[in-house]
Design a protein around this motif. Structure first.
Motif, PDB file in Angstrom:
ATOM      1  N   UNK A 215       0.803  -1.218   0.000  1.00  0.00           N
ATOM      2  CA  UNK A 215       0.000   0.000   0.000  1.00  0.00           C
ATOM      3  C   UNK A 215       0.837   1.269   0.000  1.00  0.00           C
ATOM      4  N   UNK A 216       2.171   1.090   0.058  1.00  0.00           N
ATOM      5  CA  UNK A 216       3.075   2.247   0.093  1.00  0.00           C
ATOM      6  C   UNK A 216       4.015   2.185  -1.104  1.00  0.00           C
ATOM      7  N   UNK A 217       4.201   3.340  -1.751  1.00  0.00           N
ATOM      8  CA  UNK A 217       5.085   3.427  -2.908  1.00  0.00           C
ATOM      9  C   UNK A 217       6.107   4.529  -2.719  1.00  0.00           C
ATOM     10  N   UNK A 218       7.323   4.242  -3.137  1.00  0.00           N
ATOM     11  CA  UNK A 218       8.380   5.243  -3.220  1.00  0.00           C
ATOM     12  C   UNK A 218       8.736   5.322  -4.699  1.00  0.00           C
ATOM     13  N   UNK A 219       8.547   6.504  -5.289  1.00  0.00           N
ATOM     14  CA  UNK A 219       8.698   6.682  -6.726  1.00  0.00           C
ATOM     15  C   UNK A 219       9.900   7.564  -7.031  1.00  0.00           C
ATOM     16  N   UNK A 220      10.696   7.141  -8.034  1.00  0.00           N
ATOM     17  CA  UNK A 220      11.834   7.931  -8.507  1.00  0.00           C
ATOM     18  C   UNK A 220      12.046   7.614  -9.976  1.00  0.00           C
ATOM     19  N   UNK A 221      12.809   8.467 -10.645  1.00  0.00           N
ATOM     20  CA  UNK A 221      13.124   8.229 -12.045  1.00  0.00           C
ATOM     21  C   UNK A 221      12.861   9.452 -12.893  1.00  0.00           C
ATOM     22  N   UNK A 222      12.407   9.205 -14.124  1.00  0.00           N
ATOM     23  CA  UNK A 222      12.254  10.288 -15.100  1.00  0.00           C
ATOM     24  C   UNK A 222      10.938  10.151 -15.866  1.00  0.00           C
ATOM     25  N   UNK A 223      10.493  11.167 -16.432  1.00  0.00           N
ATOM     26  CA  UNK A 223      10.841  12.567 -16.322  1.00  0.00           C
ATOM     27  C   UNK A 223       9.929  13.156 -15.247  1.00  0.00           C
ATOM     28  N   UNK A 224      10.459  14.012 -14.387  1.00  0.00           N
ATOM     29  CA  UNK A 224       9.710  14.497 -13.225  1.00  0.00           C
ATOM     30  C   UNK A 224       8.303  14.942 -13.594  1.00  0.00           C
ATOM     31  N   UNK A 225       8.188  15.841 -14.570  1.00  0.00           N
ATOM     32  CA  UNK A 225       6.898  16.452 -14.902  1.00  0.00           C
ATOM     33  C   UNK A 225       6.078  15.635 -15.886  1.00  0.00           C
TER      34      UNK A 225
ATOM     35  N   UNK B 276       6.882  10.513 -14.049  1.00  0.00           N
ATOM     36  CA  UNK B 276       6.914  10.487 -12.581  1.00  0.00           C
ATOM     37  C   UNK B 276       5.662  11.155 -12.020  1.00  0.00           C
ATOM     38  N   UNK B 277       5.359  12.353 -12.515  1.00  0.00           N
ATOM     39  CA  UNK B 277       4.195  13.074 -12.001  1.00  0.00           C
ATOM     40  C   UNK B 277       2.903  12.332 -12.314  1.00  0.00           C
ATOM     41  N   UNK B 278       2.768  11.836 -13.531  1.00  0.00           N
ATOM     42  CA  UNK B 278       1.548  11.130 -13.922  1.00  0.00           C
ATOM     43  C   UNK B 278       1.336   9.888 -13.059  1.00  0.00           C
ATOM     44  N   UNK B 279       2.391   9.116 -12.845  1.00  0.00           N
ATOM     45  CA  UNK B 279       2.301   7.900 -12.038  1.00  0.00           C
ATOM     46  C   UNK B 279       2.012   8.226 -10.577  1.00  0.00           C
ATOM     47  N   UNK B 280       2.675   9.250 -10.043  1.00  0.00           N
ATOM     48  CA  UNK B 280       2.457   9.617  -8.641  1.00  0.00           C
ATOM     49  C   UNK B 280       1.040  10.149  -8.426  1.00  0.00           C
TER      50      UNK B 280
ATOM     51  N   UNK C 259       2.072   7.504  -0.927  1.00  0.00           N
ATOM     52  CA  UNK C 259       3.057   7.718  -1.988  1.00  0.00           C
ATOM     53  C   UNK C 259       4.086   8.755  -1.591  1.00  0.00           C
ATOM     54  N   UNK C 260       5.337   8.405  -1.808  1.00  0.00           N
ATOM     55  CA  UNK C 260       6.449   9.345  -1.640  1.00  0.00           C
ATOM     56  C   UNK C 260       7.178   9.435  -2.975  1.00  0.00           C
ATOM     57  N   UNK C 261       7.587  10.652  -3.340  1.00  0.00           N
ATOM     58  CA  UNK C 261       8.413  10.863  -4.525  1.00  0.00           C
ATOM     59  C   UNK C 261       9.765  11.362  -4.034  1.00  0.00           C
ATOM     60  N   UNK C 262      10.818  10.701  -4.488  1.00  0.00           N
ATOM     61  CA  UNK C 262      12.178  11.060  -4.094  1.00  0.00           C
ATOM     62  C   UNK C 262      12.649  12.158  -5.048  1.00  0.00           C
ATOM     63  N   UNK C 263      12.432  13.399  -4.637  1.00  0.00           N
ATOM     64  CA  UNK C 263      12.674  14.540  -5.520  1.00  0.00           C
ATOM     65  C   UNK C 263      14.088  14.634  -6.045  1.00  0.00           C
TER      66      UNK C 263
ATOM     67  N   UNK D 143       7.048  18.879  -8.634  1.00  0.00           N
ATOM     68  CA  UNK D 143       7.033  18.327  -7.271  1.00  0.00           C
ATOM     69  C   UNK D 143       6.042  19.074  -6.391  1.00  0.00           C
ATOM     70  N   UNK D 144       5.921  20.392  -6.590  1.00  0.00           N
ATOM     71  CA  UNK D 144       4.954  21.174  -5.819  1.00  0.00           C
ATOM     72  C   UNK D 144       3.527  20.757  -6.151  1.00  0.00           C
ATOM     73  N   UNK D 145       3.254  20.483  -7.429  1.00  0.00           N
ATOM     74  CA  UNK D 145       1.937  19.987  -7.818  1.00  0.00           C
ATOM     75  C   UNK D 145       1.629  18.680  -7.082  1.00  0.00           C
ATOM     76  N   UNK D 146       2.581  17.776  -7.056  1.00  0.00           N
ATOM     77  CA  UNK D 146       2.376  16.482  -6.407  1.00  0.00           C
ATOM     78  C   UNK D 146       2.159  16.630  -4.908  1.00  0.00           C
ATOM     79  N   UNK D 147       2.889  17.549  -4.290  1.00  0.00           N
ATOM     80  CA  UNK D 147       2.810  17.722  -2.831  1.00  0.00           C
ATOM     81  C   UNK D 147       1.454  18.251  -2.388  1.00  0.00           C
ATOM     82  N   UNK D 148       0.690  18.856  -3.294  1.00  0.00           N
ATOM     83  CA  UNK D 148      -0.611  19.406  -2.910  1.00  0.00           C
ATOM     84  C   UNK D 148      -1.597  18.313  -2.505  1.00  0.00           C
ATOM     85  N   UNK D 149      -1.696  17.239  -3.287  1.00  0.00           N
ATOM     86  CA  UNK D 149      -2.752  16.253  -3.051  1.00  0.00           C
ATOM     87  C   UNK D 149      -2.350  14.803  -3.247  1.00  0.00           C
ATOM     88  N   UNK D 150      -1.183  14.533  -3.800  1.00  0.00           N
ATOM     89  CA  UNK D 150      -0.913  13.186  -4.291  1.00  0.00           C
ATOM     90  C   UNK D 150       0.195  12.438  -3.567  1.00  0.00           C
ATOM     91  N   UNK D 151       1.224  13.145  -3.135  1.00  0.00           N
ATOM     92  CA  UNK D 151       2.414  12.464  -2.612  1.00  0.00           C
ATOM     93  C   UNK D 151       3.149  13.361  -1.630  1.00  0.00           C
TER      94      UNK D 151
END
Length: 184
Positions: free
Chosen positions: A110-120, A123-127, A137-141, A167-175
Motif C-alpha cells: 500500500x506504500x510506494x516510493x517513486x523515482x526516475x524520469x521525467x519528473x513532470x 513520474x508526475x503522472x504515475x504519482x 506515496x512518496x516521490x524522491x525529488x 514536485x509542488x503539484x504532487x505535494x498538494x494532493x498526491x504524494x
C-alpha cells in the motif's frame, strides 16, 4: 485495524532507460539523480524490499524509447534483477493498462516510493494516479530529473523550475516529497 507486520514500500523506478540520455532531449537538472537513485535501489535490494521497474515502450517512431533499439533498454545501473517486477507502459502513467495496481494489491503493498524520469511527465503522472488510487506515496525529488521546456506561449522554462513546480503539484494532493537521505 491490524497491528500485524507492515509491508515495506515498493520502490517504483520510472523509465531509467538508455534513451533518456539522448542529447536531443536537451538540458536537464539534477545531475546527481542517478547517484541518489542508485543508493536508494541498493538500500532496497539489501533489505529484500520489493522493487518495480517501469519501462516506457513508445508507440511513436523515432522516440528515444522506440522498441527494438538500445534507447528502450534499461540503463546498466538500473537493470532489473530476476526477482524484480518489470512493467511496460505506452503512456506516461505506469498504472494505465499495465496491471501494476493489481500486482501491488495482490502483494499487500500500500506504500510506494517513486523515482526516475521525467519528473513532470511519467513520474508526475504515475504519482498522481498512485495518490488517487489510495496508495501512500512518496516521490524522491532528488532522484528524479527533467529537461528545459518551452511553454505554449514560447516562454523558456529551465529544468530546475519545471522540476520544482512538478514536485509542488504532487505535494498538494498526491504524494509526500522527500530526499533520498530520508530513506537511507
Amino acid at each position: 485495524m491490524s497491528t500485524g507486520h507492515v509491508h515495506p514500500a515498493a520502490l517504483l523506478i520510472i523509465d531509467m532507460q538508455n534513451g533518456i540520455n539522448h542529447p536531443r532531449l536537451g538540458r536537464r537538472n539534477n545531475p546527481d539523480a542517478e547517484t541518489h537513485l542508485a543508493a536508494v535501489l541498493a538500500h532496497w535490494r539489501n533489505r529484500g524490499y520489493p522493487v518495480v521497474h517501469v519501462r516506457h515502450v513508445s508507440r511513436q517512431p523515432g522516440s528515444v524509447f522506440w522498441p527494438g533499439q538500445a534507447g528502450c533498454e534499461f540503463q546498466p545501473a538500473f537493470t532489473p534483477l530476476p526477482d524484480e517486477a518489470v512493467f511496460e507502459k505506452n503512456v506516461p502513467d505506469a498504472f494505465a493498462a499495465s496491471g501494476l495496481e493489481r500486482w501491488l494489491h495482490a502483494r499487500g503493498i500500500g506504500r510506494l516510493v517513486i523515482a526516475g524520469v521525467v519528473t513532470n511527465n511519467s513520474v508526475e503522472s504515475t504519482a498522481r494516479s498512485a495518490g488517487n488510487l489510495g496508495f501512500s506515496t512518496q516521490v524522491v525529488g532528488d532522484a528524479c530529473y527533467t529537461f528545459d521546456k518551452v511553454d505554449l506561449n514560447g516562454r523558456h522554462w529551465p529544468a530546475e523550475a519545471v522540476h520544482a513546480l512538478s514536485l509542488s503539484n504532487l505535494a498538494m494532493d498526491y504524494a509526500t516529497i522527500i530526499e533520498h537521505t530520508a530513506l537511507l
